[in-house]
Scaffold this motif. Sequence first.
Motif, short mmCIF file in Angstrom:
data_model
loop_
_atom_site.label_atom_id
_atom_site.label_comp_id
_atom_site.label_asym_id
_atom_site.label_seq_id
_atom_site.Cartn_x
_atom_site.Cartn_y
_atom_site.Cartn_z
N ASP A 23 0.83 -1.23 0.18
CA ASP A 23 0.10 -0.07 0.07
C ASP A 23 0.80 1.31 0.05
N LYS A 24 2.03 1.41 0.87
CA LYS A 24 2.96 2.50 0.92
C LYS A 24 3.51 2.79 -0.49
N VAL A 25 3.89 1.70 -1.07
CA VAL A 25 4.50 1.85 -2.48
C VAL A 25 3.50 2.36 -3.71
N CYS A 26 2.42 1.50 -3.54
CA CYS A 26 1.40 2.02 -4.44
C CYS A 26 0.85 3.54 -4.39
N GLU A 27 0.77 3.82 -2.95
CA GLU A 27 0.27 5.27 -2.70
C GLU A 27 1.52 6.22 -3.32
N PHE A 28 2.74 5.81 -3.24
CA PHE A 28 3.90 6.72 -3.68
C PHE A 28 3.68 6.80 -5.23
N TYR A 29 3.43 5.69 -5.98
CA TYR A 29 3.30 5.98 -7.66
C TYR A 29 1.94 6.59 -7.96
N ARG A 30 0.99 6.56 -7.11
CA ARG A 30 -0.31 7.18 -7.32
C ARG A 30 -0.18 8.52 -7.00
N LYS A 31 0.47 8.95 -5.97
CA LYS A 31 0.41 10.66 -5.64
C LYS A 31 1.44 11.37 -6.55
N TYR A 32 2.64 10.72 -6.90
CA TYR A 32 3.60 11.24 -7.58
C TYR A 32 3.53 11.30 -9.03
N PHE A 33 2.94 10.02 -9.60
CA PHE A 33 3.28 9.93 -10.98
C PHE A 33 1.78 9.31 -11.73
N GLY A 63 -0.25 7.28 -10.95
CA GLY A 63 -0.54 5.93 -11.26
C GLY A 63 -2.04 5.59 -10.71
N VAL A 64 -2.80 4.72 -11.57
CA VAL A 64 -4.08 4.02 -10.73
C VAL A 64 -3.97 2.82 -10.32
N VAL A 65 -4.07 2.73 -9.09
CA VAL A 65 -3.93 1.44 -8.36
C VAL A 65 -5.11 0.46 -8.47
N GLN A 66 -4.88 -0.70 -8.85
CA GLN A 66 -5.72 -1.80 -9.13
C GLN A 66 -5.96 -2.70 -7.79
N PRO A 67 -6.98 -3.38 -7.94
CA PRO A 67 -7.48 -4.14 -6.82
C PRO A 67 -6.46 -4.98 -6.23
N LEU A 68 -6.49 -5.37 -5.11
CA LEU A 68 -5.48 -6.53 -4.56
C LEU A 68 -5.65 -7.78 -5.07
N TYR A 69 -4.78 -8.49 -5.48
CA TYR A 69 -4.88 -9.88 -5.67
C TYR A 69 -4.20 -10.62 -4.47
N HIS A 70 -4.83 -11.73 -4.08
CA HIS A 70 -4.11 -12.41 -3.02
C HIS A 70 -4.34 -13.96 -3.46
N ASN A 71 -3.21 -14.65 -3.27
CA ASN A 71 -3.40 -16.00 -3.36
C ASN A 71 -2.95 -16.67 -2.12
N PRO A 72 -3.64 -16.97 -1.03
CA PRO A 72 -3.31 -17.45 0.02
C PRO A 72 -2.41 -18.88 0.29
N THR A 73 -2.52 -19.82 -0.77
CA THR A 73 -1.94 -20.94 -1.00
C THR A 73 -0.27 -20.40 -0.98
N LYS A 74 -0.09 -19.50 -1.71
CA LYS A 74 1.38 -18.98 -1.97
C LYS A 74 1.59 -17.79 -1.00
N GLN A 75 0.87 -17.57 -0.28
CA GLN A 75 0.89 -16.28 0.67
C GLN A 75 1.44 -14.89 -0.20
N PHE A 76 0.94 -15.05 -1.50
CA PHE A 76 1.37 -13.72 -2.50
C PHE A 76 0.25 -13.03 -2.47
N THR A 77 0.57 -11.77 -2.51
CA THR A 77 -0.50 -10.44 -2.65
C THR A 77 0.42 -9.43 -3.67
N SER A 78 -0.62 -9.06 -4.41
CA SER A 78 0.12 -7.91 -5.53
C SER A 78 -1.06 -6.87 -5.88
#
Length: 140
Positions: free
Chosen positions: A14-24, A26-41
Amino acid sequence: MKIEHIAIWVKDIDKVCEFYRKYFGGVVQPLYHNPTKQFTSRFVTFDDGARLEIMHRPDICVERNVGIDKIVSHETLSDTQHLGFTHLSFSVGSKEEVDRLTQQMYSEGIPVVGQPRTTGDGYYESVVLDPEGNRIEITV
């Protein structure tokens, strides 16, 4: 052919996405979560179609390592280089906008590691660090 997107491992999506939204813009897309791999993006998309994938997984190292087991701080990242990807560059359209955005970031506590200048190869640019120490060039 074009590059479809670039991905960055981070500890705080969230902190990194907000940086690219605020200064450049960017449009932040919805969170993707794969609980099996403990991966989010999240993807961050920009007006010209460029996309960044901001990713997190708890087993990925949370600090930037340089060399063999050497952990460096944000204060020393400006002097640290390594093989591989080294920076992202955003074109903001004018020297005045490079100056304005760099000053805004500086006043808001964003580390500026290269003041606005014309480089030897003719680019007018500054260099800042995103919240996780990735080098960002701001250029015309």
